[in-house]
Scaffold this motif. Structure first.
Motif, mmCIF file in Angstrom:
data_model
loop_
_atom_site.group_PDB
_atom_site.id
_atom_site.type_symbol
_atom_site.label_atom_id
_atom_site.label_comp_id
_atom_site.label_asym_id
_atom_site.label_seq_id
_atom_site.Cartn_x
_atom_site.Cartn_y
_atom_site.Cartn_z
ATOM 1 N N ARG A 20 -74.825 6.202 -12.194
ATOM 2 C CA ARG A 20 -74.068 5.342 -12.538
ATOM 3 C C ARG A 20 -74.625 4.366 -13.361
ATOM 4 N N LYS A 21 -75.916 3.955 -13.207
ATOM 5 C CA LYS A 21 -76.585 2.936 -13.930
ATOM 6 C C LYS A 21 -76.869 3.718 -15.388
ATOM 7 N N LEU A 22 -77.244 4.834 -15.441
ATOM 8 C CA LEU A 22 -77.525 5.517 -16.598
ATOM 9 C C LEU A 22 -76.310 5.468 -17.619
ATOM 10 N N LEU A 23 -75.223 5.831 -16.873
ATOM 11 C CA LEU A 23 -74.030 6.068 -17.745
ATOM 12 C C LEU A 23 -73.668 4.683 -18.152
ATOM 13 N N VAL A 24 -73.813 3.545 -17.286
ATOM 14 C CA VAL A 24 -73.167 2.227 -17.968
ATOM 15 C C VAL A 24 -74.230 1.830 -19.222
ATOM 16 N N GLU A 25 -75.425 2.103 -18.900
ATOM 17 C CA GLU A 25 -76.353 1.691 -19.943
ATOM 18 C C GLU A 25 -76.213 2.451 -21.216
ATOM 19 N N ALA A 26 -76.117 3.633 -21.119
ATOM 20 C CA ALA A 26 -75.725 4.702 -22.140
ATOM 21 C C ALA A 26 -74.268 4.170 -22.886
ATOM 22 N N ALA A 27 -73.109 4.050 -22.128
ATOM 23 C CA ALA A 27 -71.973 3.446 -22.592
ATOM 24 C C ALA A 27 -71.945 2.243 -23.513
ATOM 25 N N ARG A 45 -74.117 12.737 -22.637
ATOM 26 C CA ARG A 45 -75.177 13.496 -23.105
ATOM 27 C C ARG A 45 -76.137 12.263 -23.122
ATOM 28 N N ARG A 46 -76.107 11.055 -23.755
ATOM 29 C CA ARG A 46 -77.031 10.092 -23.878
ATOM 30 C C ARG A 46 -77.566 9.673 -22.366
ATOM 31 N N ALA A 47 -76.803 9.784 -21.239
ATOM 32 C CA ALA A 47 -77.121 9.433 -19.997
ATOM 33 C C ALA A 47 -77.853 10.627 -19.393
ATOM 34 N N ALA A 48 -77.870 11.885 -19.920
ATOM 35 C CA ALA A 48 -78.378 12.892 -19.526
ATOM 36 C C ALA A 48 -77.936 13.586 -18.275
ATOM 37 N N VAL A 49 -76.532 13.359 -18.344
ATOM 38 C CA VAL A 49 -75.651 13.865 -17.307
ATOM 39 C C VAL A 49 -74.423 14.615 -17.570
ATOM 40 N N GLY A 50 -73.938 15.288 -16.755
ATOM 41 C CA GLY A 50 -72.717 16.228 -17.110
ATOM 42 C C GLY A 50 -71.315 15.388 -17.301
ATOM 43 N N ASN A 51 -70.321 15.968 -18.000
ATOM 44 C CA ASN A 51 -69.107 15.265 -17.921
ATOM 45 C C ASN A 51 -68.450 15.017 -16.781
ATOM 46 N N ALA A 52 -68.765 15.883 -15.926
ATOM 47 C CA ALA A 52 -68.140 15.782 -14.566
ATOM 48 C C ALA A 52 -68.771 14.519 -13.771
ATOM 49 N N THR A 53 -69.957 14.499 -13.980
ATOM 50 C CA THR A 53 -70.635 13.216 -13.215
ATOM 51 C C THR A 53 -69.964 11.765 -13.635
ATOM 52 N N LEU A 54 -69.708 11.912 -15.060
ATOM 53 C CA LEU A 54 -69.256 10.560 -15.856
ATOM 54 C C LEU A 54 -67.703 10.180 -15.099
ATOM 55 N N TYR A 55 -66.961 11.340 -15.159
ATOM 56 C CA TYR A 55 -65.620 11.462 -14.734
ATOM 57 C C TYR A 55 -65.428 11.058 -13.354
ATOM 58 N N ARG A 56 -66.559 11.246 -12.512
ATOM 59 C CA ARG A 56 -66.434 11.119 -11.164
ATOM 60 C C ARG A 56 -66.789 9.802 -10.842
#
Length: 234
Positions: A20-27, A45-56
């Motif tokens: 979650r932290k990586l996604l917020v920073e990347a966003a 991709r910038r957070a190095a996670v999959g799309n499913a993780t983002l939408y979760r």
């Protein structure tokens, strides 16, 4: 030794918090660079996670935007509260709009958020309502004090601020190379806007745009384009 369910759950929770932290920073990075309509798969991709993780973590674009910008929105409300306590209306209005425009100049994502209507973000709705109330209070007080012209409305000011605020990132980008010593080049057009609220005009701050800088600003603004919708944005 048998690993219990609680032991297995703890690393999973840590991984979830980290993602979650990586996604917020990347966003925040991507929204700053590309605006709020940047593709969500670029953020993943910038957070190095999959799309499913983002939408979760963030089932809608609005939920992700809220997580990224909630603190900045709170700072705008705080600036409005401070402006309401100023010794006079003009001082409060000037200080408040300086704070708002510093926020608008910070990045394109924040600017998109503050100058356009994005549905589904409760914190943003609260900020827009607070902003309107702050301006209405200061304008009414200024009319009584004789520092604000009698015929100007809150809607007049909101429209003018949105139009000028939308151009701030382009203005900042276009003038950064030629006038790095004065990064807040939005101060002059803001002063001109504020001057239109006065019963009598005041002098404008330097520097004025050169013809070449104006051309660069207009080039930065570019044509209006409808953003492409990303999958699962809503």
């Amino acid at each position: 030794m048998t690993v219990g369910a609680g032991d297995a759950a703890a690393p999973q929770r840590r991984d979830a918090r980290r993602n979650r932290k990586l996604l917020v920073e990347a966003a925040h990075e991507v929204f700053t660079e590309q605006g709020l309509h940047a593709p969500l798969d670029v953020i993943a991709r910038r957070a190095a996670v999959g799309n499913a993780t983002l939408y979760r973590h963030f089932p809608t674009r609005a939920a992700l935007i809220d997580a990224v910008f909630r603190d900045q929105l709170g700072a705008t409300v705080a600036a409005g509260e401070l402006a309401r306590t100023a010794p006079d209306a003009w001082t409060g209005l000037d200080a408040y709009l300086q704070a708002v425009f510093r926020t608008l100049a910070a990045d394109r994502g924040t600017n998109d958020l503050m100058t356009t209507h994005v549905q589904g973000i409760e914190a943003l709705d609260d900020v827009h309502a607070h902003n309107r109330d702050t301006l209405e209070l200061l304008l009414a007080r200024g009319r009584k004090e004789g520092t604000i012209r009698a015929d100007v409305t809150t809607e007049d000011v909101l429209f003018a601020l949105a139009a000028l605020g939308r151009a701030v990132p382009a203005l900042t980008a276009a003038t950064a190379a030629t006038t790095p010593e004065t990064p807040d080049t939005w101060r002059r057009p803001l002063a001109l806007l504020l001057d239109g609220l006065r019963p009598a005009p005041a002098s404008l701050p330097d520097p004025a745009l050169t013809a070449a800088q104006l051309a660069d600003v207009l080039r930065e603004l570019g044509p209006h384009r409808a953003p492409a919708r990303a999958v699962k944005d809503e």
